[in-house]
Structures are given as C-alpha cells and as structure tokens.
Scaffold this motif. Structure first.
Motif, PDB file in Angstrom:
ATOM      1  N   LEU A 112      -2.479  -5.389  -6.496  1.00 21.71           N
ATOM      2  CA  LEU A 112      -1.138  -5.705  -6.838  1.00 21.71           C
ATOM      3  C   LEU A 112      -0.462  -4.374  -6.139  1.00 21.71           C
ATOM      4  O   LEU A 112       0.755  -4.656  -5.567  1.00 21.71           O
ATOM      5  CB  LEU A 112      -0.930  -5.671  -8.189  1.00 21.71           C
ATOM      6  CG  LEU A 112       0.484  -5.963  -9.017  1.00 21.71           C
ATOM      7  CD1 LEU A 112       1.257  -7.302  -8.220  1.00 21.71           C
ATOM      8  CD2 LEU A 112       0.422  -5.963 -10.446  1.00 21.71           C
ATOM      9  N   ALA A 113      -0.925  -3.312  -6.542  1.00 24.29           N
ATOM     10  CA  ALA A 113      -0.433  -1.946  -5.991  1.00 24.29           C
ATOM     11  C   ALA A 113      -0.488  -2.207  -4.251  1.00 24.29           C
ATOM     12  O   ALA A 113       0.664  -1.594  -3.698  1.00 24.29           O
ATOM     13  CB  ALA A 113      -1.068  -0.766  -6.252  1.00 24.29           C
ATOM     14  N   LEU A 114      -1.301  -2.596  -3.751  1.00 23.24           N
ATOM     15  CA  LEU A 114      -1.323  -2.935  -2.312  1.00 23.24           C
ATOM     16  C   LEU A 114      -0.213  -3.748  -1.847  1.00 23.24           C
ATOM     17  O   LEU A 114       0.388  -3.516  -0.985  1.00 23.24           O
ATOM     18  CB  LEU A 114      -2.767  -3.269  -1.817  1.00 23.24           C
ATOM     19  CG  LEU A 114      -2.920  -3.749  -0.264  1.00 23.24           C
ATOM     20  CD1 LEU A 114      -3.012  -2.113   0.370  1.00 23.24           C
ATOM     21  CD2 LEU A 114      -4.574  -4.145  -0.017  1.00 23.24           C
ATOM     22  N   ALA A 115      -0.303  -4.999  -2.625  1.00 24.62           N
ATOM     23  CA  ALA A 115       0.855  -5.756  -2.260  1.00 24.62           C
ATOM     24  C   ALA A 115       2.398  -5.272  -2.397  1.00 24.62           C
ATOM     25  O   ALA A 115       3.165  -5.464  -1.562  1.00 24.62           O
ATOM     26  CB  ALA A 115       0.779  -7.118  -3.071  1.00 24.62           C
ATOM     27  N   LEU A 116       2.376  -4.411  -3.399  1.00 28.40           N
ATOM     28  CA  LEU A 116       3.806  -3.569  -3.699  1.00 28.40           C
ATOM     29  C   LEU A 116       4.054  -2.694  -2.374  1.00 28.40           C
ATOM     30  O   LEU A 116       5.167  -2.730  -1.990  1.00 28.40           O
ATOM     31  CB  LEU A 116       3.795  -2.887  -4.806  1.00 28.40           C
ATOM     32  CG  LEU A 116       4.815  -1.857  -5.302  1.00 28.40           C
ATOM     33  CD1 LEU A 116       6.199  -2.584  -4.995  1.00 28.40           C
ATOM     34  CD2 LEU A 116       4.695  -1.202  -6.496  1.00 28.40           C
ATOM     35  N   VAL A 117       3.058  -1.966  -1.972  1.00 29.96           N
ATOM     36  CA  VAL A 117       3.206  -0.876  -1.006  1.00 29.96           C
ATOM     37  C   VAL A 117       3.248  -1.573   0.245  1.00 29.96           C
ATOM     38  O   VAL A 117       4.203  -1.254   1.128  1.00 29.96           O
ATOM     39  CB  VAL A 117       2.117   0.167  -1.057  1.00 29.96           C
ATOM     40  CG1 VAL A 117       2.334   1.062   0.250  1.00 29.96           C
ATOM     41  CG2 VAL A 117       2.103   0.826  -2.314  1.00 29.96           C
ATOM     42  N   SER A 118       2.733  -2.464   0.482  1.00 36.12           N
ATOM     43  CA  SER A 118       2.656  -3.281   2.051  1.00 36.12           C
ATOM     44  C   SER A 118       4.002  -4.121   2.026  1.00 36.12           C
ATOM     45  O   SER A 118       4.454  -3.887   3.069  1.00 36.12           O
ATOM     46  CB  SER A 118       1.594  -4.401   1.980  1.00 36.12           C
ATOM     47  OG  SER A 118       0.214  -3.719   1.967  1.00 36.12           O
TER      48      SER A 118
END
Length: 263
Positions: free
Chosen positions: A234-240
């Motif tokens: 989820l954090a990766l999706a947010l940053v991406s």
C-alpha cells in the motif's frame, strides 16, 4: 478449546457475486477506449484473491483452524481490496456512464456523507478499529456460531479495507484527499496498531479468541508478517501514484481539467 465452523464452508452465492463483479468490470474495460491493461490486471487479481478466500483451500481450514481464519482475513480485508482499488473501478464506471449518470454519481461523491467517509481517520477507525473489536471483544467468538454474523464481518472487512486503500493510495480521485505526508502518517498509525495487536495476540493478552495456543500464535504471526506485506504494498502504491501524478502534471504543464472528474 477448539473452534466451531459449521458456517465456514464456501458460500456459493458470495462466490458468484464476486465473479459477476469481476465480469462486469472486464466488460466495461473492454468497451472503454484505451483502458489500462495494468488496471484491468490489478482488478482481476483482486477478484482472484477474493475468490480464493471464499473457496475450499482457504475457506475449509478457516472453519477449524485460527491460522486459516487469519489467512482468509488477510485476503479479504487487506490484499484483495488493495488490488481492487488499483483497478480504478470508479474511474472506469464514470467513463462508461452517460454524461447525466456520471454527473449524478459525481454529485453523490461530493456529498457531506461521502466526504466524511473518505476522511483518513474514518477509514482508519473502520479498518484497524474493526480488527481490535473483532479480536478483543466476544465478537469473534459469536461469529463461530452465527453464520450471518460471520458473513457480515467479512463484508465489513472487505468494504473497510477497500475504503482504507482508496483513501491512502487509490488512483480514483477522492473528495478532499489529504496530502501525501498526512496519508503516510495515517498508514503509519495503522501499521503500529496492527503490530501491537498481533503481538498481544501472540502473547494471548487482551484478546478473546477461543483457539489452541499454537493456532493463536500462528495466526498472530500471519497477521504480523502478512499485514506487513500488505501495508508495504500500500505504501509503494501511494508513493508510486504520487510520483506518477507529479511527472504527469509536469509533462502537461497544467492541472487536470476540472471536468475530467465530476467531484
């Protein structure tokens, strides 16, 4: 004390409903002009994870083993919602509706109730708070003997998990979405609560789960490590998504026209 699971066999109606939603999405995606194949693949993966959670290899062990229950919970409440959100179903629906229908849906998403629901604190309480209520009160014990309550808990975790993923990192626009740092803080709080709850569960402190110690600890480990994986994704999706939006905005040299999203 062993778990009772007369209700935990696969629910064919729920499985059919999930598959129908997946089929409807793919039909709309096929009709939409230049719809992202990556988005379609993400949504399909979310549907597949939900279907897996509701069928034999996962549903049957969940009937009698708390570790199976926890795996089912991770699939329904955390991993499947993330991939469904990444499929951007609301944007696809808005593209597919006639103009009048899209305006009505946009107005609905701008209403006060929708704004309150899309607030990070609301999403946090419904998602993480729901886990605390389930495992730290007699609610989980009650779901073992009440099939309708068990199904209602599944629906709650699916919807609250979807809401949380959408508010934090969804590609679909949200009303008054807070800044990226604010969303990262919200995600950090969720990770902290998740970690504390899983450690309390491992120690058998403050939880009301009628399962053998080995199952309780195994379920706690699944919650701890499986939750970490879901929250990192989820954090990766947010940053991406944030970086992608910045690059896109820089390339256009202007903001997205307001008419693109009715809210």
């Amino acid at each position: 004390m062993s778990m009772s699971g007369h209700h935990a066999h696969a629910d064919p109606y729920a499985l059919v409903a999930v598959l129908l939603v997946g089929a409807a999405y793919l039909v709309l995606a096929a009709r939409a002009r230049r719809w992202s194949r990556w988005r379609a693949a993400a949504f399909t993966a979310g549907i597949a994870l939900l279907a897996a959670a509701l069928t034999g290899p996962v549903a049957e062990p969940a009937a009698t083993d708390f570790r199976g229950h926890m795996l089912q919970h991770l699939l329904i409440g955390m991993l499947a919602p993330l991939f469904l959100v990444l499929g951007a179903p609301m944007t696809l629906l808005l593209r597919s509706l006639p103009a009048a229908g899209a305006r009505r849906l946009g107005a609905l998403l701008r209403c006060r109730a929708a704004r309150a629901l899309a607030h990070p604190v609301t999403a946090l309480v419904l998602s993480v708070g729901g886990m605390v209520v389930l495992y730290c009160t007699p609610l989980y014990r009650l779901t073992l003997t009440d099939g309708r309550l068990h199904a209602a808990v599944h629906v709650h975790f699916l919807l609250s998990g979807y809401l949380f993923a959408w508010v934090i990192a969804g590609p679909d626009p949200a009303p008054r979405r807070p800044s990226v740092p604010a969303r990262l803080v919200t995600l950090g709080v969720a990770i902290a609560v998740h970690s504390v709850l899983s450690q309390l569960m491992y120690a058998g402190i403050g939880v009301d789960v009628p399962a053998p110690v080995a199952q309780l600890r195994g379920g706690a480990e699944l919650m701890y490590y499986g939750g970490d994986v879901a929250e990192l994704l989820l954090a990766l999706a947010l940053v991406s998504g944030w970086r992608g939006a910045r690059v896109s905005a820089a390339g256009r040299g202007r903001r997205t026209p307001r008419a693109a999203y009715p809210w």
